[in-house]
Design an enzyme around this catalytic site. Structure first.
Site, PDB file in Angstrom:
ATOM      1  N   LYS A   1       0.850  -1.196   0.000  1.00  0.00           N
ATOM      2  CA  LYS A   1       0.000   0.000   0.000  1.00  0.00           C
ATOM      3  C   LYS A   1       0.880   1.239   0.000  1.00  0.00           C
ATOM      4  O   LYS A   1       1.685   1.444   0.898  1.00  0.00           O
ATOM      5  CB  LYS A   1      -0.902   0.000   1.232  1.00  0.00           C
ATOM      6  CG  LYS A   1      -1.703   1.284   1.422  1.00  0.00           C
ATOM      7  CD  LYS A   1      -2.408   1.314   2.778  1.00  0.00           C
ATOM      8  CE  LYS A   1      -3.071   2.655   3.029  1.00  0.00           C
ATOM      9  NZ  LYS A   1      -3.671   2.755   4.383  1.00  0.00           N
TER      10      LYS A   1
ATOM     11  N   ASP B   1      -2.371  10.643   3.181  1.00  0.00           N
ATOM     12  CA  ASP B   1      -3.750  10.258   3.456  1.00  0.00           C
ATOM     13  C   ASP B   1      -4.442  11.316   4.308  1.00  0.00           C
ATOM     14  O   ASP B   1      -4.315  11.338   5.531  1.00  0.00           O
ATOM     15  CB  ASP B   1      -3.795   8.902   4.161  1.00  0.00           C
ATOM     16  CG  ASP B   1      -5.224   8.423   4.385  1.00  0.00           C
ATOM     17  OD1 ASP B   1      -6.142   8.981   3.759  1.00  0.00           O
ATOM     18  OD2 ASP B   1      -5.399   7.489   5.193  1.00  0.00           O
TER      19      ASP B   1
ATOM     20  N   LYS C   1      -9.346  13.253   8.335  1.00  0.00           N
ATOM     21  CA  LYS C   1      -8.830  12.964   9.661  1.00  0.00           C
ATOM     22  C   LYS C   1      -8.712  14.256  10.463  1.00  0.00           C
ATOM     23  O   LYS C   1      -8.574  15.339   9.884  1.00  0.00           O
ATOM     24  CB  LYS C   1      -7.427  12.341   9.553  1.00  0.00           C
ATOM     25  CG  LYS C   1      -7.349  11.049   8.767  1.00  0.00           C
ATOM     26  CD  LYS C   1      -5.903  10.612   8.624  1.00  0.00           C
ATOM     27  CE  LYS C   1      -5.789   9.361   7.760  1.00  0.00           C
ATOM     28  NZ  LYS C   1      -6.324   8.169   8.438  1.00  0.00           N
TER      29      LYS C   1
ATOM     30  N   ASP D   1       1.692   6.552   5.429  1.00  0.00           N
ATOM     31  CA  ASP D   1       0.742   5.589   4.880  1.00  0.00           C
ATOM     32  C   ASP D   1       1.284   4.923   3.626  1.00  0.00           C
ATOM     33  O   ASP D   1       0.619   4.073   3.038  1.00  0.00           O
ATOM     34  CB  ASP D   1      -0.588   6.294   4.584  1.00  0.00           C
ATOM     35  CG  ASP D   1      -1.782   5.420   4.924  1.00  0.00           C
ATOM     36  OD1 ASP D   1      -1.622   4.430   5.653  1.00  0.00           O
ATOM     37  OD2 ASP D   1      -2.897   5.734   4.444  1.00  0.00           O
TER      38      ASP D   1
ATOM     39  N   ASP E   1     -11.914   7.298   4.197  1.00  0.00           N
ATOM     40  CA  ASP E   1     -10.658   7.079   4.911  1.00  0.00           C
ATOM     41  C   ASP E   1     -10.372   5.591   5.110  1.00  0.00           C
ATOM     42  O   ASP E   1      -9.438   5.223   5.798  1.00  0.00           O
ATOM     43  CB  ASP E   1     -10.680   7.805   6.260  1.00  0.00           C
ATOM     44  CG  ASP E   1      -9.288   7.929   6.871  1.00  0.00           C
ATOM     45  OD1 ASP E   1      -8.306   7.905   6.101  1.00  0.00           O
ATOM     46  OD2 ASP E   1      -9.173   8.034   8.113  1.00  0.00           O
TER      47      ASP E   1
ATOM     48  N   GLU F   1      -9.418   3.721   2.603  1.00  0.00           N
ATOM     49  CA  GLU F   1      -9.007   3.697   1.199  1.00  0.00           C
ATOM     50  C   GLU F   1      -7.958   2.646   0.891  1.00  0.00           C
ATOM     51  O   GLU F   1      -7.826   2.214  -0.256  1.00  0.00           O
ATOM     52  CB  GLU F   1      -8.493   5.083   0.785  1.00  0.00           C
ATOM     53  CG  GLU F   1      -7.043   5.386   1.108  1.00  0.00           C
ATOM     54  CD  GLU F   1      -6.716   5.377   2.606  1.00  0.00           C
ATOM     55  OE1 GLU F   1      -5.561   5.063   2.951  1.00  0.00           O
ATOM     56  OE2 GLU F   1      -7.593   5.684   3.425  1.00  0.00           O
TER      57      GLU F   1
ATOM     58  N   ARG G   1      -7.649  -0.519   1.589  1.00  0.00           N
ATOM     59  CA  ARG G   1      -8.168  -1.803   1.101  1.00  0.00           C
ATOM     60  C   ARG G   1      -8.670  -1.691  -0.339  1.00  0.00           C
ATOM     61  O   ARG G   1      -8.635  -2.663  -1.083  1.00  0.00           O
ATOM     62  CB  ARG G   1      -9.268  -2.297   2.044  1.00  0.00           C
ATOM     63  CG  ARG G   1     -10.518  -1.438   2.084  1.00  0.00           C
ATOM     64  CD  ARG G   1     -11.288  -1.571   3.381  1.00  0.00           C
ATOM     65  NE  ARG G   1     -10.565  -0.959   4.478  1.00  0.00           N
ATOM     66  CZ  ARG G   1     -11.022  -0.917   5.730  1.00  0.00           C
ATOM     67  NH1 ARG G   1     -12.193  -1.456   6.023  1.00  0.00           N
ATOM     68  NH2 ARG G   1     -10.314  -0.344   6.684  1.00  0.00           N
TER      69      ARG G   1
END
Length: 470
Positions: free
Chosen positions: A237, A242, A249, A260, A319, A321, A323
């Site tokens: 990933k 993010d 967030k 991330d 959020d 995202e 997956r």
């Protein structure tokens, strides 16, 4: 750093590894005991002792009971050594320690020498020594055991650099450019741009990045030393920043969200390590790179996207995202490479840290043998995993009334396990493991230096070699 193994010599201060159950060197015993040094793990004492008419500096490092000084413990002690100032040109006495443990100690010094001063106009003086002489019983054996360590240290440093870079310096296109520039013989690097992703039907990944001015992309790194058939596939990933998208967030949670991309960074670092040491493995690393940003073009809560596999996904939370990005990569890797196994690695769910803190990564798997092999490998290399369950009851929690699935469960619990259960829908019968590294991927400053740890590089490189040897 230049690491040498010798039966004696070395300039500068003397550093001695002392064990709590082995007794202190006679020349240092009185001075050490006067300072309360007992040889416990992570204990250090800086001494000035008389050497004839000359006073010299001597540093003692505690190793704890010698039986507990495993390669993992030795690596941790080596990292600790790198954090001690003024150790240039040292000689380190580790006689009486097994060769493999000596090599692990030296690797720890290399790993601990990492600094990220790229964006400071006046970088601080490096704490780590420029050269390290290790006084050992068998220099040739130690040299042989250490031979693969510099490549591993390079891979970890690369992963840290990639994850530590500020968001404006490591957008998806810039990350891809970094990979293109690797130029390691035998390591093939391919970049799939946004147009290629659209042609492949990667609607879930594209949706993650559609709110950003920096387009998403995928990087494929291949190392084929045994013919290239049925490689072990690593999926990373790489959300380069993010924000949370249209469901953002809180500000204090965004400060470190450059990390991330740590899963993608770990995959790249592992592929570098395997290639640099010419490992006899077939491995492919696939990383998805996207920036999750809010804008008029951003993905909305309630949107339905079509994944690479053809399955449809209702996006309830922008959020969640990671997956979405990973699911397209998993099905793409299966279709293109027919891998022997799939291992994805991601900073996926912060909720897991309430159980595992930063000491373990979470492990989910559809294959018991793969899970056991990963767990054993993690214990051996110091990147520990804890297996958690999957099941039909969790799977039902992500059923959607309007699509094949939704990207979160609506109840207050189950966020971590349903994320893994979501990914399982895209792997079919291929042996698969999901590593959630949200905790151990980043050091928030409680111990050591703030920033990326490079977690996963050692584990992925080691599991590739272990699987190839079976």
């Amino acid at each position: 750093m230049d690491v040498r193994f010798s039966t004696g010599g070395g300039d500068g201060i003397a550093v001695t590894l002392a064990f709590s159950d082995r007794g202190l060197p006679e020349t240092l015993k009185a001075a050490a005991e006067a300072r309360g040094f007992t040889g416990k793990a992570d204990e250090t004492v800086d001494l000035v002792v008389a050497d004839g008419a000359v006073a010299r500096r001597a540093l003692l490092i505690g190793g704890g009971p010698q039986a507990d000084f495993t390669p993992v413990a030795a690596t941790a002690a080596g990292r600790h050594l790198s954090a001690i100032a003024g150790l240039g040109g040292q000689a380190l006495d580790v006689r009486g320690v097994p060769d493999a443990v000596v090599a692990a100690f030296a690797f720890g010094v290399l790993d601990g020498a990492y600094r990220d001063d790229r964006y400071k106009t006046a970088p601080p003086t490096p704490l780590a020594p420029a050269a390290l002489t290790m006084i050992v019983d068998a220099p040739d054996a130690c040299t042989a055991d250490f031979a693969a360590m510099p490549a591993l240290a390079e891979g970890i440093a690369a992963a840290r650099d990639l994850a530590n870079a500020p968001p404006n310096r490591m957008t998806p296109p810039l990350f891809a450019d970094w990979c293109r520039a690797l130029a390691i013989p035998g390591l093939d690097v391919e970049v799939l741009d946004a147009e290629a992703l659209a042609a492949l039907g990667m609607g879930a990944l594209i949706g993650v990045g559609q709110g950003s001015a920096a387009p998403p992309c995928v990087v494929v790194l291949r190392w084929s030393a045994r013919g290239g058939e049925a490689p072990l596939a690593f999926i990373g990933k790489g959300v380069t920043f993010d924000s949370g998208g249209l469901l953002p967030k809180p500000a204090e949670e965004m400060w470190d969200m450059k990390y991330d991309r740590a899963g993608a960074a770990a995959v790249v670092g592992a592929m570098i390590a395997l290639a640099r040491r010419n490992a006899a493995v077939d491995a492919v690393g696939i990383i998805g790179l996207a920036e999750n940003m809010p804008s008029g073009a951003a993905q909305r809560p309630g949107d339905v996207v079509v994944s690479h596999s053809g399955q449809t996904i209702e996006v309830l939370h922008t959020d969640a995202e990671g997956r979405l990005l990973l699911c397209d990569l998993l099905s793409y890797a299966r279709a293109r490479f027919k891998p022997s196994a799939l291992i994805d690695i991601a900073t996926l769910t912060g909720g897991l840290t309430s159980v595992l803190t930063d000491q373990y990564a979470g492990l989910y798997a559809n294959d018991d043998a793969l899970a056991a092999s990963l767990t054993e490998t993690g214990e051996a290399c110091g990147e520990r995993l804890w297996r958690l369950p999957l099941g039909e009851a969790f799977d039902r929690m992500i059923d959607s009334p309007v699509a094949d699935m939704q990207n979160i469960c609506k109840v207050r619990w189950g966020g971590t396990v349903t994320a893994a259960q979501f990914l399982k829908r895209f792997v079919g019968d291929t042996p698969w493991a999901h590593l959630d590294i949200f905790g151990p991927a980043w050091n928030h400053g409680a111990k050591g230096r703030h920033g990326a740890t490079g977690y996963g590089v050692r584990l992925l490189a080691a599991i590739a070699e272990r699987q190839a040897a079976q």
